[in-house]
Design an enzyme around this catalytic site. Sequence first.
Site, PDB file in Angstrom:
ATOM      1  N   SER A   9       0.770  -1.229   0.000  1.00 50.59           N
ATOM      2  CA  SER A   9       0.000   0.000   0.000  1.00 50.59           C
ATOM      3  C   SER A   9       0.803   1.282   0.000  1.00 50.59           C
ATOM      4  CB  SER A   9      -0.927   0.008   1.205  1.00 50.59           C
ATOM      5  OG  SER A   9      -0.241  -0.439   2.352  1.00 50.59           O
ATOM      6  N   CYS A  10       2.055   1.276  -0.395  1.00 47.84           N
ATOM      7  CA  CYS A  10       2.795   2.533  -0.522  1.00 47.84           C
ATOM      8  C   CYS A  10       2.258   3.323  -1.712  1.00 47.84           C
ATOM      9  CB  CYS A  10       4.281   2.270  -0.721  1.00 47.84           C
ATOM     10  SG  CYS A  10       5.127   1.673   0.758  1.00 47.84           S
ATOM     11  N   ASP A  11       2.514   4.614  -1.707  1.00 49.92           N
ATOM     12  CA  ASP A  11       2.074   5.474  -2.803  1.00 49.92           C
ATOM     13  C   ASP A  11       3.103   6.569  -3.038  1.00 49.92           C
ATOM     14  OD1 ASP A  11      -0.998   4.764  -3.361  1.00 49.92           O
ATOM     15  OD2 ASP A  11      -0.603   4.573  -1.219  1.00 49.92           O
TER      16      ASP A  11
END
Length: 422
Positions: A9-11
Amino acid sequence: MAEPEPPLSCDCFVSLPPGSQDDHVIFGKNSDRPRDEVQEVLYYPATSHPSGTMLECTYIQIPQAEHTHAVVLSRPSWLWGAEMGANDKGVCIGNEAVWTREAIDPGEALLGMDLVRLGLERADSAWGAVGVITGLLEQHGQGGPCREDPAPFSYHNSFLLVDRNEAWVLETAGKLWVAQKVTEGVKNISNALTIGTDISAEHPELRSVAQAQGWWSGEGEFCFNEVFKSETPPARMELAKRRYSGGTLLLQQHDGSVTAEVMMSILRDKPSGICMDSGGFRTTGSMVSILPRDPSLPCIHFLTATPDPSRSVFKPFVFSESVTPVSRVISPQYGPDDPVRKQPRFQSQVDRRHDLYKAHEGALQTMETNPDAGNALTETLRMLEGQCLTDISALLSGESPVEEELGDLFFDCVDTELKFYQ
């Protein structure tokens, strides 16, 4: 006990003019990791190295470059590389976990986070960093445990590489890769392949490998994310796709008016999931950078060194001839006794919390148990951040002179934040 789901879930975000309000490139990234993992902020000056020197990365040694640029890194404290960072040439890089049809090598090689740091240390432009990373992939490969845990967990990587003039998205599958150049507007990446047919550069054997594996017929247009997407993606990849779409929507809502403040608000957005706090994982560090197109102006990098950007302060860092070290955001070192170094790895845990992390941890407890005191503290922290942003805005607009004390900015803000926690 069931194994926690991996952090998918990194962005990463970038806005280039005319997407930005001013003539600036704005970079932003959240680092979503195991919730108790400590992220530290480190500065390393530019250095010349004797010929033949070897470099110890997280798991393997590689030849050192003769010269490395000065870098500021936000990194999980147990490893060598970084989740995100910048160098003194105005380059910023962040990475994302991705899964593809290409098998993940079970052996130890370079982590994607090692490649982030190596790209920053060795390249003076975003395109140059693409060359550094892809060259290292060809020589050494990517792989190895990506968290401080004896349970195996590895992935391939995508990268957002940004400088004052342009951005590059680099997506990898083992040693194979594609890259897409971005010269204007807004762009984001998450934990899924995003490059389709708009390919600016690629590994010379990319298409022949795809044909040999039976993934592509060799006829018609080549679409990378369709050809290489995983046949057995992790369960939360659908969540990652929604986060990518949500991040794109947030950027598009501000297209033409993106500033550092806007980027911080996006990284703090919890309804979209961009600011993560779910189960065993959360946002453990965040970074926003202002890269002015005007080379006479300094690049400004804001880093938190604490979890949850919605309750953290983005503190400014500027490269200068004299950068004040900030020991209170550096984790304890355990040398050869570190569980990362001892074989077999990760058989025990050590306390990696630095002073600011521990103080922030106590503040979070106050926010949760005493909402009124927590709200007052949050307001105070926002005032500190707002004053920093006002001062930086005046500096970049020419309303205030470039001061020699810029190298003290991060130190001073950390010191002030710690006093608020006392």
